[in-house]
Design a protein around this motif. Structure first.
Motif, short mmCIF file in Angstrom:
data_model
loop_
_atom_site.label_atom_id
_atom_site.label_comp_id
_atom_site.label_asym_id
_atom_site.label_seq_id
_atom_site.Cartn_x
_atom_site.Cartn_y
_atom_site.Cartn_z
N GLY A 426 0.81 -1.21 0.00
CA GLY A 426 0.00 0.00 0.00
C GLY A 426 0.84 1.26 0.00
O GLY A 426 1.96 1.29 0.52
N GLY A 427 0.30 2.30 -0.59
CA GLY A 427 1.02 3.57 -0.64
C GLY A 427 1.60 3.84 -2.01
O GLY A 427 1.47 3.04 -2.95
N LEU A 428 2.25 4.98 -2.11
CA LEU A 428 2.76 5.45 -3.40
C LEU A 428 4.21 5.88 -3.25
O LEU A 428 4.61 6.40 -2.20
N CYS A 429 4.98 5.64 -4.30
CA CYS A 429 6.36 6.14 -4.39
C CYS A 429 6.43 7.08 -5.59
O CYS A 429 6.16 6.68 -6.72
N VAL A 430 6.77 8.34 -5.33
CA VAL A 430 6.96 9.33 -6.40
C VAL A 430 8.45 9.62 -6.49
O VAL A 430 9.06 10.08 -5.51
N SER A 431 9.04 9.32 -7.65
CA SER A 431 10.49 9.47 -7.83
C SER A 431 10.80 10.69 -8.68
O SER A 431 10.29 10.82 -9.80
N LEU A 432 11.63 11.56 -8.14
CA LEU A 432 12.13 12.72 -8.87
C LEU A 432 13.59 12.44 -9.23
O LEU A 432 14.42 12.30 -8.33
N VAL A 433 13.87 12.33 -10.52
CA VAL A 433 15.23 12.00 -10.99
C VAL A 433 15.84 13.24 -11.60
O VAL A 433 15.26 13.86 -12.50
N LEU A 434 17.03 13.60 -11.12
CA LEU A 434 17.76 14.77 -11.62
C LEU A 434 19.11 14.33 -12.16
O LEU A 434 19.72 13.39 -11.64
N PRO A 435 19.59 14.97 -13.22
CA PRO A 435 20.92 14.62 -13.73
C PRO A 435 22.00 14.96 -12.71
O PRO A 435 21.82 15.86 -11.88
N GLY A 436 23.10 14.23 -12.75
CA GLY A 436 24.15 14.37 -11.73
C GLY A 436 25.12 15.49 -12.01
O GLY A 436 26.33 15.26 -12.10
N GLN A 437 24.63 16.71 -12.20
CA GLN A 437 25.50 17.86 -12.42
C GLN A 437 26.10 18.32 -11.08
O GLN A 437 25.40 18.37 -10.06
N THR A 438 27.37 18.62 -11.09
CA THR A 438 28.04 19.08 -9.87
C THR A 438 28.67 20.44 -10.10
O THR A 438 28.74 20.92 -11.22
#
Length: 438
Positions: A426-438
């Motif tokens: 049960g429940g939700l996973c919301v994934s925010l993916v960002l490029p690995g800029q440093t």
């Protein structure tokens, strides 16, 4: 006689040899009564051999004709001519060969006819499709151009043999710029009053061992205009609904407040005014969210320490941290990413999940970073998952449908993405993916 004609060639040759030996022996015996035996044997051999030579010659004359005919039909097949056929009624074993050869020719004719029909159908489809199609050889010269391409790039004239640079020189500058950028993309030709929108697609493939390029140029103006009108109608419908939901009670309460004042019932005025304030603030927030979504600026990336960024978020909304936040510095727009995560965390708290079950995890994946917002609410069914990221789509009674859409816009503006997934248990996973800029 028919049976003798269709006897296998090997049996005929064996029979001829037996006949030759028998006739030579008989003739030798006959001649030996008049001449010496050796002379009789020589004469009988010469006579039988000559006769048999004539018979063998006459036997192989049609065979040589058959071989020439087979050679001619094979040469015709090689040149693409499958109209030949052979008739043969001699030697049973060769009849099978000729029949097999004729069946091969028939099969090749049927395949050729099928290929011709398919090529004709394909050419008709290619020539009459509204999408402009160009096939370029390794030297960037046009090998094939359909009718739409000739109208778009050549004023209806033939394009085969012309170079791509020559075509782009005479085309609108926007088309040349789209090619210069490389890859697929959209561009606009014309001014605001007469504007046409095109989509450019380029694909490389090998043809006859050589690299070729297929260019597809599609006019999207009408489709985008229809989609734009549909979107505006939806926006107006949603805004009208929210405005009516707020303005109707405000007008009613204002009228009621005026009546209370007229009657001198001042004790009920604070409740009416408070309700008016609450609806006005709701309307203000609704319009502010729309303005923020419509005016999202280009991200201004700056180095952000992840651990400090997450702690700042925790000071604004309650959530647990799963694992350890990496002590790394990542480049992104902190204000925009903070707004996106606050929207996701707000949704998690409103999902029916216990507050202590709302959590966040931050980890590195490949060349980027993944931030998961997790809850133990009711999750989403398949229909909601498919539409949840679309603007103005909401299952909440008072929702604007902009929270997830804004988070998606922010993620994609940073070169990342956002994804939703129901969790086991049960429940939700919301994934925010960002490029690995440093």
């Amino acid at each position: 006689m028919r049976i003798l004609r269709v006897l296998p060639l090997a049996i005929r040759m064996v029979a001829l040899v037996v006949l030759a030996v028998a006739s030579a022996a008989a003739l030798t015996a006959l001649l030996s009564t008049w001449v010496p035996a050796w002379l009789a044997a020589v004469a009988a051999t010469l006579a039988s051999g000559g006769f048999m030579g004539i018979v063998v010659w006459r036997t192989f004359v049609p065979l040589r004709a058959l071989i020439r005919a087979l050679t001619g039909t094979v040469a015709g097949y090689r040149d693409g001519d499958f109209s030949f056929g052979i008739t043969w009624d001699r030697y049973g074993d060769l009849i099978e060969l000729v029949n097999a050869h004729n069946e091969l020719g028939q099969a090749l004719r049927e395949q050729r006819l099928s290929l011709v029909q398919r090529e004709l159908l394909l050419d008709t489809m290619v020539q009459n499709t509204p999408v402009s199609m160009l096939l370029l050889d390794p030297g960037q010269r046009v090998v094939l151009a359909n009718i739409a391409a000739r109208r778009t790039l050549g004023d209806g004239r033939k394009l085969e043999g012309r170079s791509l640079d020559e075509l782009l020189h005479d085309a609108p500058p926007a088309l040349g710029e789209a090619f210069a950028r490389g890859g697929d993309g959209m561009f606009t030709v014309g001014d605001e009053e007469h504007e046409d929108i095109y989509h450019l697609a380029r694909r490389m493939f090998r043809l006859n061992g050589r690299q070729h390029e297929l260019i597809l140029l599609r006019q999207m103006t009408a489709e985008l205009r229809r989609q734009e009108v549909h979107t505006w109608k939806k926006v107006i419908r949603v805004i009208s609904h929210e405005l009516n939901n707020s303005l109707a009670p405000i007008a009613s309460l204002a009228h009621s407040g005026a009546e209370l004042l007229r009657r001198g019932q001042h004790d009920k005025l604070p409740l009416a005014l408070a309700t008016i304030e609450e609806r006005a603030r709701h309307l203000e927030g609704f319009l502010r969210d729309y303005a923020r979504f419509a005016k999202l600026p280009t991200p201004r990336g700056e180095p952000v320490p992840l651990a400090r960024f997450v702690e700042k978020l925790r000071s604004q909304v309650e959530f647990a941290i799963e694992g350890v936040v990496p002590d790394e510095v990542v480049r992104f727009d902190p204000a925009q990413v903070e707004q996106a995560l606050l929207n996701l965390l707000k949704n998690a708290h409103e999902s029916g999940s216990p507050h202590e079950a709302v959590s966040m995890s931050v980890r590195r994946i490949g060349e980027g970073w993944r931030i998961d917002v997790l809850d133990r609410g009711s999750g989403m069914n398949e229909a909601v998952l498919a539409n949840a990221l679309l603007p103005f789509y909401s299952t909440k009674r008072s929702g604007t449908g902009l929270g997830l859409a804004l988070a998606r816009e922010i993620a994609e503006a940073h070169g990342g993405r956002i994804a939703l997934l129901n969790r086991d248990g049960g429940g939700l996973c919301v994934s925010l993916v960002l490029p690995g800029q440093t």
